[in-house]
Design an enzyme around this catalytic site. Structure first.
Site, PDB file in Angstrom:
ATOM      1  N   GLY A  36       8.287 -24.313 -17.386  1.00  0.00           N
ATOM      2  CA  GLY A  36       9.164 -23.537 -16.515  1.00  0.00           C
ATOM      3  C   GLY A  36       9.898 -22.479 -17.310  1.00  0.00           C
ATOM      4  O   GLY A  36       9.362 -21.943 -18.284  1.00  0.00           O
ATOM      5  N   SER A  37      11.144 -22.228 -16.921  1.00  0.00           N
ATOM      6  CA  SER A  37      11.875 -21.098 -17.513  1.00  0.00           C
ATOM      7  C   SER A  37      12.612 -21.506 -18.797  1.00  0.00           C
ATOM      8  O   SER A  37      13.017 -22.664 -18.941  1.00  0.00           O
ATOM      9  CB  SER A  37      12.879 -20.562 -16.495  1.00  0.00           C
ATOM     10  OG  SER A  37      13.767 -21.592 -16.131  1.00  0.00           O
ATOM     11  N   GLU A  48       6.993 -25.813 -22.312  1.00  0.00           N
ATOM     12  CA  GLU A  48       6.123 -24.632 -22.196  1.00  0.00           C
ATOM     13  C   GLU A  48       6.853 -23.651 -21.300  1.00  0.00           C
ATOM     14  O   GLU A  48       7.064 -23.919 -20.121  1.00  0.00           O
ATOM     15  CB  GLU A  48       4.781 -25.062 -21.599  1.00  0.00           C
ATOM     16  CG  GLU A  48       3.656 -24.131 -21.984  1.00  0.00           C
ATOM     17  CD  GLU A  48       3.490 -22.971 -21.042  1.00  0.00           C
ATOM     18  OE1 GLU A  48       4.335 -22.043 -21.083  1.00  0.00           O
ATOM     19  OE2 GLU A  48       2.517 -23.002 -20.273  1.00  0.00           O
ATOM     20  N   CYS A  99       2.035 -18.073 -16.965  1.00  0.00           N
ATOM     21  CA  CYS A  99       2.824 -18.024 -18.200  1.00  0.00           C
ATOM     22  C   CYS A  99       2.166 -17.131 -19.247  1.00  0.00           C
ATOM     23  O   CYS A  99       2.854 -16.495 -20.026  1.00  0.00           O
ATOM     24  CB  CYS A  99       3.066 -19.428 -18.734  1.00  0.00           C
ATOM     25  SG  CYS A  99       1.593 -20.429 -18.757  1.00  0.00           S
ATOM     26  N   VAL A 107      16.114 -23.333 -18.164  1.00  0.00           N
ATOM     27  CA  VAL A 107      16.065 -24.771 -17.866  1.00  0.00           C
ATOM     28  C   VAL A 107      15.608 -25.533 -19.112  1.00  0.00           C
ATOM     29  O   VAL A 107      16.127 -26.613 -19.422  1.00  0.00           O
ATOM     30  CB  VAL A 107      15.141 -25.050 -16.655  1.00  0.00           C
ATOM     31  CG1 VAL A 107      14.969 -26.540 -16.437  1.00  0.00           C
ATOM     32  CG2 VAL A 107      15.715 -24.406 -15.392  1.00  0.00           C
ATOM     33  N   GLY A 108      14.692 -24.949 -19.859  1.00  0.00           N
ATOM     34  CA  GLY A 108      14.216 -25.598 -21.095  1.00  0.00           C
ATOM     35  C   GLY A 108      15.366 -25.868 -22.065  1.00  0.00           C
ATOM     36  O   GLY A 108      15.456 -26.950 -22.656  1.00  0.00           O
ATOM     37  N   GLU A 159      10.209 -11.485 -19.024  1.00  0.00           N
ATOM     38  CA  GLU A 159       9.118 -12.025 -18.213  1.00  0.00           C
ATOM     39  C   GLU A 159       9.399 -11.726 -16.739  1.00  0.00           C
ATOM     40  O   GLU A 159      10.387 -12.194 -16.183  1.00  0.00           O
ATOM     41  CB  GLU A 159       8.999 -13.538 -18.432  1.00  0.00           C
ATOM     42  CG  GLU A 159       7.764 -14.111 -17.770  1.00  0.00           C
ATOM     43  CD  GLU A 159       7.580 -15.607 -18.038  1.00  0.00           C
ATOM     44  OE1 GLU A 159       8.576 -16.348 -17.981  1.00  0.00           O
ATOM     45  OE2 GLU A 159       6.435 -16.029 -18.285  1.00  0.00           O
ATOM     46  N   LYS A 179       8.646 -34.788 -11.187  1.00  0.00           N
ATOM     47  CA  LYS A 179       9.381 -33.958 -10.236  1.00  0.00           C
ATOM     48  C   LYS A 179       8.634 -32.645 -10.053  1.00  0.00           C
ATOM     49  O   LYS A 179       8.647 -31.776 -10.923  1.00  0.00           O
ATOM     50  CB  LYS A 179      10.795 -33.661 -10.730  1.00  0.00           C
ATOM     51  CG  LYS A 179      11.663 -33.192  -9.590  1.00  0.00           C
ATOM     52  CD  LYS A 179      12.742 -32.225  -9.982  1.00  0.00           C
ATOM     53  CE  LYS A 179      12.304 -30.800  -9.980  1.00  0.00           C
ATOM     54  NZ  LYS A 179      11.936 -30.229  -8.672  1.00  0.00           N
TER      55      LYS A 179
HETATM   56  P1  NAD Z   1      12.557 -23.205 -13.246  1.00  0.00           P
HETATM   57  O1  NAD Z   1      12.489 -23.369 -14.712  1.00  0.00           O
HETATM   58  O2  NAD Z   1      13.872 -23.193 -12.587  1.00  0.00           O
HETATM   59  O3  NAD Z   1      11.705 -24.368 -12.515  1.00  0.00           O
HETATM   60  C1  NAD Z   1      10.681 -25.114 -13.120  1.00  0.00           C
HETATM   61  C2  NAD Z   1      10.873 -26.587 -12.768  1.00  0.00           C
HETATM   62  O4  NAD Z   1      12.107 -27.038 -13.317  1.00  0.00           O
HETATM   63  C3  NAD Z   1      10.963 -26.875 -11.275  1.00  0.00           C
HETATM   64  O5  NAD Z   1      10.354 -28.122 -10.988  1.00  0.00           O
HETATM   65  C4  NAD Z   1      12.456 -26.968 -11.041  1.00  0.00           C
HETATM   66  O6  NAD Z   1      12.784 -27.735  -9.911  1.00  0.00           O
HETATM   67  C5  NAD Z   1      12.893 -27.672 -12.303  1.00  0.00           C
HETATM   68  N1  NAD Z   1      14.301 -27.504 -12.624  1.00  0.00           N
HETATM   69  C6  NAD Z   1      15.139 -26.505 -12.242  1.00  0.00           C
HETATM   70  N2  NAD Z   1      16.382 -26.728 -12.723  1.00  0.00           N
HETATM   71  C7  NAD Z   1      16.322 -27.872 -13.433  1.00  0.00           C
HETATM   72  C8  NAD Z   1      17.282 -28.615 -14.185  1.00  0.00           C
HETATM   73  N3  NAD Z   1      18.545 -28.229 -14.293  1.00  0.00           N
HETATM   74  N4  NAD Z   1      16.870 -29.744 -14.807  1.00  0.00           N
HETATM   75  C9  NAD Z   1      15.591 -30.138 -14.724  1.00  0.00           C
HETATM   76  N5  NAD Z   1      14.654 -29.504 -14.009  1.00  0.00           N
HETATM   77  C10 NAD Z   1      15.008 -28.375 -13.370  1.00  0.00           C
HETATM   78  O7  NAD Z   1      11.759 -21.921 -12.875  1.00  0.00           O
HETATM   79  P2  NAD Z   1      11.944 -21.049 -11.532  1.00  0.00           P
HETATM   80  O8  NAD Z   1      13.381 -20.773 -11.215  1.00  0.00           O
HETATM   81  O9  NAD Z   1      11.153 -21.706 -10.497  1.00  0.00           O
HETATM   82  O10 NAD Z   1      11.302 -19.703 -12.026  1.00  0.00           O
HETATM   83  C11 NAD Z   1      12.113 -18.812 -12.770  1.00  0.00           C
HETATM   84  C12 NAD Z   1      11.327 -18.157 -13.854  1.00  0.00           C
HETATM   85  O11 NAD Z   1      10.798 -19.140 -14.748  1.00  0.00           O
HETATM   86  C13 NAD Z   1      10.094 -17.407 -13.405  1.00  0.00           C
HETATM   87  O12 NAD Z   1      10.391 -16.155 -12.919  1.00  0.00           O
HETATM   88  C14 NAD Z   1       9.297 -17.374 -14.667  1.00  0.00           C
HETATM   89  O13 NAD Z   1       9.752 -16.362 -15.490  1.00  0.00           O
HETATM   90  C15 NAD Z   1       9.603 -18.702 -15.316  1.00  0.00           C
HETATM   91  N6  NAD Z   1       8.534 -19.693 -15.047  1.00  0.00           N
HETATM   92  C16 NAD Z   1       7.648 -19.922 -16.023  1.00  0.00           C
HETATM   93  C17 NAD Z   1       6.610 -20.808 -15.783  1.00  0.00           C
HETATM   94  C18 NAD Z   1       5.582 -21.087 -16.831  1.00  0.00           C
HETATM   95  O14 NAD Z   1       4.435 -21.345 -16.516  1.00  0.00           O
HETATM   96  N7  NAD Z   1       5.962 -21.120 -18.081  1.00  0.00           N
HETATM   97  C19 NAD Z   1       6.478 -21.432 -14.558  1.00  0.00           C
HETATM   98  C20 NAD Z   1       7.429 -21.178 -13.576  1.00  0.00           C
HETATM   99  C21 NAD Z   1       8.459 -20.304 -13.841  1.00  0.00           C
END
Ligand code: NAD
Length: 495
Positions: free
Chosen positions: A244-245, A266, A300, A248-249, A397, A191
């Protein structure tokens, strides 16, 4: 600061606004079950560049079922060397279409093309080449236990893997996960982030052309809270790999409890780049500027906290400020552009809020931190001086082109501040004292430490963090362990 953007280029046709980009399920490009689509924008212009199929739970079910069939069928049972050859064919196709893939990534994510050609694309290709080489070298070991038995281990692919990817490095981070999983014999439902689906879909097409059997790589585009949520909670998914964030993690970890999925996360950082008074200040501040402003700070491991010794603090602030002022911000498609827009309006607002917060907390904004222009999500690179360790801009962050410069007294003070956030992904240290940098490297809470340099990654070295930066390591042999399970085999020699 103004933007070097040639808006006349907008007459260039978008990727394909009329023809929606379809899902990839079981080797077929298909519309979503509900028939809906969503727009993907060019962050530099806010112009729609393509419409993309909006998947939902039904599509996730179909994709997971296809991945399961492919896992039980052709992919797992194929000779490992043959898997490697198919991945190498994909490498060739990526090289053949390099300009197109790079342009797509730059357009969709607002990334300067120079950076995509220098880092994202070569790193993605290197990662795939590296793991194609691993495919037929994944082995167990013979272990001595007792005289009357032959005992050995084998490593078996873990099964169906959910790959959830962010928007900051869609192609590169995507490949960090796809390549080792495929090399190990796993099958995938991917995804992409809804803001940046295009390069993944193109890689999916090329993978089919390379001979990847149907169902081995499925791609379901759509919102995280629908597609991502359904995928990471799916009872027939064996493993989730996510970048990601932290929010969500955490949700992914909770969902994993349902069927005890394996998870690697990560989740970003608040990395400290520490400059001692005996450092090469010119080199350190140059690297510190690119360490935070590269990819508009949406990295990140961005060096979002620069810690400067009190003797060189003013000089570091001054040099960083001057560097921030001269960065060429503009059209990501222009090869001379160093700084593009941030990814979205939401991200832009969040970054500008942090600039406000920093000022209200009493930090001194020496330059930048403004929206530039009224089209596209451009923010001038910001430097905050007089930042106190406890301030929110020093702890949270921001994920934008905003650096906090913090003063420290001595080595112990530097370490206390560097280690004083919830994150632990990466850290940098600059000094000519070999003992001091080694002591720092030992004690830094970080998965990676850069000494007299900043920001390098390589697929041969482990990558990841602990605490709010997540857990598990990508790259190298660690990724092979991520996507396989060891099995112990006992052979009775006395029968
Ligand atoms: P996010 O964690 O929401 O999105 C990352 C991925 O997770 C996307 O593909 C998103 O569609 C998916 N996702 C969102 N909700 C989900 C759920 N409930 N279940 C499974 N997958 C889901 O990140 P964001 O909102 O795009 O960005 C927010 C903050 O996250 C940024 O400001 C930054 O601080 C952080 N971030 C970190 C990284 C990194 O490299 N570690 C990358 C992107 C964002």
């Amino acid at each position: 600061m103004s933007i070097a953007y040639d808006y006349s280029r907008e007459t260039t046709p978008p990727v394909s606004a009329s023809k929606p980009k379809l899902l990839l399920i079981d080797g077929q490009r298909v519309p979503s079950a509900c028939g809906r689509t969503f727009n993907t924008l060019n962050p530099a212009t806010e112009q729609v560049i393509a419409t993309v199929a909006e998947g939902n739970e039904v599509d996730v079910d179909r994709a997971v079922a296809a991945a399961r069939r492919a896992f039980e069928g052709p992919w797992r049972t194929m000779r490992a060397a043959e898997r490697g050859h198919i991945l190498l064919k994909l490498v060739d196709l990526m090289k053949k279409h390099a300009d197109e893939i790079a342009a797509l990534e730059s357009l969709d994510a607002g990334k300067p093309i120079s950076g995509v050609l220098r880092q994202d694309l070569p790193a993605a290709i290197d990662t795939l080449t590296y793991y194609a080489g691993w495919a037929d070298k994944i082995s167990g070991e013979v272990v001595s236990t007792r005289e009357d038995a032959l005992t050995y281990t084998v490593r078996e692919p873990i099964g169906v893997v959910a790959v959830v990817v962010p928007w900051n490095f869609p192609l590169m981070i995507g490949m960090w996960k796809l390549a080792p999983a495929l090399a190990c014999g796993c099958t995938i439902v991917m995804k992409p982030a809804e803001l940046t689906s295009l390069s993944a879909l193109r890689i999916g097409e090329l993978a089919l052309e390379a001979g990847l059997p149907p169902g081995v790589l499925n791609i379901v585009t759509g919102p995280g809270r629908v597609v991502g949520d359904a995928l990471v909670n799916h009872p027939d998914v064996d493993k989730v790999t996510f970048t990601g964030s932290p929010g969500v993690g955490r949700g992914i970890l909770r969902g994993a409890a349902g069927n005890f999925k394996r998870v690697s996360l990560e989740l970003g950082g608040k990395s400290a780049n520490v400059i001692f008074d005996d450092a090469n200040i010119e080199a350190a501040t140059k690297a510190a500027a690119s360490g935070i402003f590269f990819n508009a700070g949406q990295v990140c491991s961005a060096g979002s906290r620069v810690l400067a010794h009190e003797k060189v603090y003013d000089e570091v602030v001054e040099r960083l400020t001057q560097r921030a002022k001269v960065i060429r911000m503009g059209d990501p498609a222009d090869r001379t552009t160093a700084l593009g827009p941030v990814i979205s309006e939401k991200q832009m607002k969040s970054i500008l809020d942090y600039v406000d917060i920093g000022q209200k907390e009493g930090a001194l904004l020496t330059t930048g931190g403004q929206r530039v222009g009224d089209r596209g999500y451009f923010i001038s690179p910001a430097v905050f001086a007089d930042v106190k360790h406890e301030m929110r801009i020093s702890q949270e962050e921001i994920f934008g082109p905003v650096v906090s410069v913090i003063k420290f007294r001595d080595e112990a003070d530097a370490l206390r501040i560097a280690n004083g956030t919830a994150y632990s992904l990466a850290a940098g240290v600059w000094s000519r004292d070999i003992g001091r940098v080694q002591r720092f490297a030992k004690k830094a809470n970080a998965g990676t430490v850069w000494i007299n340099t900043y920001g390098y990654t390589d697929v041969r070295l482990p990558w990841g963090g602990v605490r709010d930066s997540g857990f598990g390591r990508e790259h190298g042999a660690a990724a092979i362990e991520n996507f396989t399970e060891p099995k112990a085999v006992w052979v009775n020699l006395n029968i």
